[in-house]
Design an enzyme around this catalytic site. Structure first.
Site, PDB file in Angstrom:
ATOM      1  N   GLY A  13       0.516  -1.295  -0.168  1.00 20.84           N
ATOM      2  CA  GLY A  13       0.365   0.187  -0.371  1.00 20.84           C
ATOM      3  C   GLY A  13       1.162   1.322   0.139  1.00 20.84           C
ATOM      4  O   GLY A  13       1.615   1.965  -0.197  1.00 20.84           O
ATOM      5  N   TYR A 153     -12.199   2.160  15.258  1.00 22.55           N
ATOM      6  CA  TYR A 153     -10.621   2.501  13.961  1.00 22.55           C
ATOM      7  C   TYR A 153     -10.228   3.802  14.127  1.00 22.55           C
ATOM      8  O   TYR A 153      -9.369   4.731  14.241  1.00 22.55           O
ATOM      9  CB  TYR A 153     -10.803   1.859  13.012  1.00 22.55           C
TER      10      TYR A 153
HETATM   11  P1  NDP Z   1      -1.998  -1.841   3.512  1.00 21.02           P
HETATM   12  O1  NDP Z   1      -2.763  -2.929   4.521  1.00 21.02           O
HETATM   13  O2  NDP Z   1      -1.672  -2.004   2.328  1.00 21.02           O
HETATM   14  O3  NDP Z   1      -0.479  -1.589   4.361  1.00 21.02           O
HETATM   15  C1  NDP Z   1      -0.210  -1.260   5.936  1.00 21.02           C
HETATM   16  C2  NDP Z   1       1.323  -2.000   5.932  1.00 21.02           C
HETATM   17  O4  NDP Z   1       1.687  -1.330   7.960  1.00 21.02           O
HETATM   18  C3  NDP Z   1       1.884  -2.959   5.832  1.00 21.02           C
HETATM   19  O5  NDP Z   1       3.787  -2.774   5.100  1.00 21.02           O
HETATM   20  C4  NDP Z   1       2.086  -4.029   6.732  1.00 21.02           C
HETATM   21  O6  NDP Z   1       3.071  -4.247   6.894  1.00 21.02           O
HETATM   22  C5  NDP Z   1       1.414  -2.936   7.939  1.00 21.02           C
HETATM   23  N1  NDP Z   1       1.688  -3.101   9.389  1.00 21.02           N
HETATM   24  C6  NDP Z   1       0.486  -3.129  10.257  1.00 21.02           C
HETATM   25  N2  NDP Z   1       0.565  -4.068  11.728  1.00 21.02           N
HETATM   26  C7  NDP Z   1       1.559  -3.927  11.296  1.00 21.02           C
HETATM   27  C8  NDP Z   1       2.598  -4.447  12.722  1.00 21.02           C
HETATM   28  N3  NDP Z   1       2.236  -4.321  13.775  1.00 21.02           N
HETATM   29  N4  NDP Z   1       3.900  -3.931  12.999  1.00 21.02           N
HETATM   30  C9  NDP Z   1       4.848  -3.731  11.019  1.00 21.02           C
HETATM   31  N5  NDP Z   1       4.064  -2.901  10.808  1.00 21.02           N
HETATM   32  C10 NDP Z   1       2.392  -3.194  10.551  1.00 21.02           C
HETATM   33  O7  NDP Z   1      -2.795  -0.750   4.691  1.00 21.02           O
HETATM   34  P2  NDP Z   1      -2.678   0.886   3.343  1.00 21.02           P
HETATM   35  O8  NDP Z   1      -1.440   1.241   2.942  1.00 21.02           O
HETATM   36  O9  NDP Z   1      -4.028   1.447   3.478  1.00 21.02           O
HETATM   37  O10 NDP Z   1      -2.987   1.574   5.469  1.00 21.02           O
HETATM   38  C11 NDP Z   1      -1.589   2.149   5.685  1.00 21.02           C
HETATM   39  C12 NDP Z   1      -1.679   3.646   6.351  1.00 21.02           C
HETATM   40  O11 NDP Z   1      -2.271   4.278   5.864  1.00 21.02           O
HETATM   41  C13 NDP Z   1      -2.718   2.870   7.882  1.00 21.02           C
HETATM   42  O12 NDP Z   1      -2.168   3.680   8.470  1.00 21.02           O
HETATM   43  C14 NDP Z   1      -4.058   3.062   7.401  1.00 21.02           C
HETATM   44  O13 NDP Z   1      -4.808   3.155   8.213  1.00 21.02           O
HETATM   45  C15 NDP Z   1      -4.162   4.303   6.845  1.00 21.02           C
HETATM   46  N6  NDP Z   1      -4.820   4.727   5.723  1.00 21.02           N
HETATM   47  C16 NDP Z   1      -5.607   3.694   4.944  1.00 21.02           C
HETATM   48  C17 NDP Z   1      -5.870   4.019   4.164  1.00 21.02           C
HETATM   49  C18 NDP Z   1      -6.634   3.201   2.715  1.00 21.02           C
HETATM   50  O14 NDP Z   1      -8.068   3.586   2.621  1.00 21.02           O
HETATM   51  N7  NDP Z   1      -6.261   2.753   2.375  1.00 21.02           N
HETATM   52  C19 NDP Z   1      -7.192   5.733   4.090  1.00 21.02           C
HETATM   53  C20 NDP Z   1      -6.290   6.258   5.198  1.00 21.02           C
HETATM   54  C21 NDP Z   1      -5.324   6.070   5.926  1.00 21.02           C
HETATM   55  P3  NDP Z   1       3.111  -5.954   7.713  1.00 21.02           P
HETATM   56  O15 NDP Z   1       1.952  -6.865   7.378  1.00 21.02           O
HETATM   57  O16 NDP Z   1       4.348  -6.872   6.893  1.00 21.02           O
HETATM   58  O17 NDP Z   1       3.216  -5.862   8.993  1.00 21.02           O
HETATM   59  C1  8X3 Z   2      -9.242   4.538   6.033  1.00 21.59           C
HETATM   60  C2  8X3 Z   2     -10.129   5.146   5.438  1.00 21.59           C
HETATM   61  O1  8X3 Z   2     -13.165   5.683   5.756  1.00 21.59           O
HETATM   62  O2  8X3 Z   2     -12.507   3.456   5.233  1.00 21.59           O
HETATM   63  O3  8X3 Z   2      -8.634   4.896   6.697  1.00 21.59           O
HETATM   64  O4  8X3 Z   2     -11.847   5.012   7.314  1.00 21.59           O
HETATM   65  S1  8X3 Z   2     -11.913   5.282   6.050  1.00 21.59           S
END
Ligand code: NDP
Ligand code: 8X3
Length: 251
Positions: A13, A153
């Site tokens: 991501g 969340y």
């Molecule tokens: P993904 O699931 O694609 O990526 C999440 C990343 O976080 C992975 O690389 C995972 O790596 C890592 N991760 C999760 N838990 C842990 C842990 N306990 N320790 C270390 N690494 C961890 O999601 P996104 O890229 O979308 O999310 C990235 C951030 O953006 C998050 O904080 C999410 O809340 C936020 N976000 C996402 C949105 C969306 O709609 N996609 C919108 C708004 C915010 P691994 O599993 O290898 O540890």
């Molecule tokens: C991720 C976006 O709208 O699913 O933070 O909470 S939403």
């Protein structure tokens, strides 16, 4: 001198896209996550494609000992971290308060809130010593408005918003910039994780409109990171054009 960025959650991501964006601009990258195979693959890809240095570090941000043992003893050539991107995070479940799972709440708080605090605390000495640095925290629209069944969340992302404001005040004296980016819906592995592998439920999240792509957020992080020394973007809410806020979409 080559710049150094440390990105948590770089196996997928936003984090992966941010690593690719900065590596393409010749930044050396410390990439972290729990999935070692993915980190190794990304590490080799970035080195081969862009001729940069990478340092893959495997740890769970929830685990205080793992965080500090990985980050306290960085090889000397990696001490000059310019940017920390606190991106690792997740949502688990989307259930009404009375039905929500307690373990899911714990995991979200431990990862999104406490994990961010641990990593920041472990990295800060490298920045305070040189009186310079930039921390980019990944918040969410869910940290700006609460939506139905978002309980745990949303609370975790409100905490990210609060921590970003708090860091910005406390770290003023060290000339450390703090930027919070709050994305709306983006098609990454986020929804698959949230719905625990249920691909059809995850797909529905993005049906009927064009969501953000991970590269959009990487471009924005790169812009924020490349402003003049005296300029800091503090807080950014970013959605796709079909999304107005945490609740309203045009599908
Ligand atoms: P993904 O699931 O694609 O990526 C999440 C990343 O976080 C992975 O690389 C995972 O790596 C890592 N991760 C999760 N838990 C842990 C842990 N306990 N320790 C270390 N690494 C961890 O999601 P996104 O890229 O979308 O999310 C990235 C951030 O953006 C998050 O904080 C999410 O809340 C936020 N976000 C996402 C949105 C969306 O709609 N996609 C919108 C708004 C915010 P691994 O599993 O290898 O540890
Ligand atoms: C991720 C976006 O709208 O699913 O933070 O909470 S939403």
């Amino acid at each position: 001198m080559t710049n150094i960025i440390l990105i948590t959650g770089a196996t997928s991501g936003f984090g992966k896209a941010i690593a690719e964006k900065f590596a393409a601009a010749k930044w050396n990258c410390i990439i972290t996550g729990r999935r070692e195979d993915r980190l190794q693959a990304l590490s080799e890809e970035l080195q081969n494609k862009y001729g940069i240095q990478t340092l893959p570090l495997v740890f769970d941000v929830q685990n205080r000992e793992q965080v500090f043992s990985a980050l306290e003893k960085l090889p000397a050539e990696w001490h000059g971290i310019d940017i920390l991107v606190n991106n690792a995070g997740l949502a688990l479940g989307r259930d009404s308060f009375e039905n929500a799972n307690l373990d899911d709440w714990d995991t979200m708080m431990d990862t999104n809130v406490k994990g961010m605090m641990y990593v920041t605390k472990a990295v800060l000495p490298y920045m305070t010593v040189k009186k310079k640095g930039h921390i980019i925290n990944m918040g969410s629209v869910a940290g700006k408005e609460v939506y139905k069944d978002g309980n745990g969340y949303c609370a975790s992302k409100y905490a990210v918003d609060a921590l970003s404001k708090s860091m910005r005040i406390d770290l003023l004296q060290h000339h450390i910039k703090v930027t919070a980016i709050h994305p709306g819906a983006a098609e990454t592995e986020f929804a698959i994780v949230r719905f625990k592998g249920d691909a059809s439920k995850a797909k529905q999240v993005y049906d009927g409109y064009t969501p953000l792509h991970a590269a959009d957020i990487a471009d924005i992080a790169f812009y924020c990171a490349n402003l003049p020394e005296h300029v800091c973007i503090n807080d950014l809410v970013v959605t796709c054009t079909a999304q107005a806020d945490a609740i309203y979409f045009h599908k």
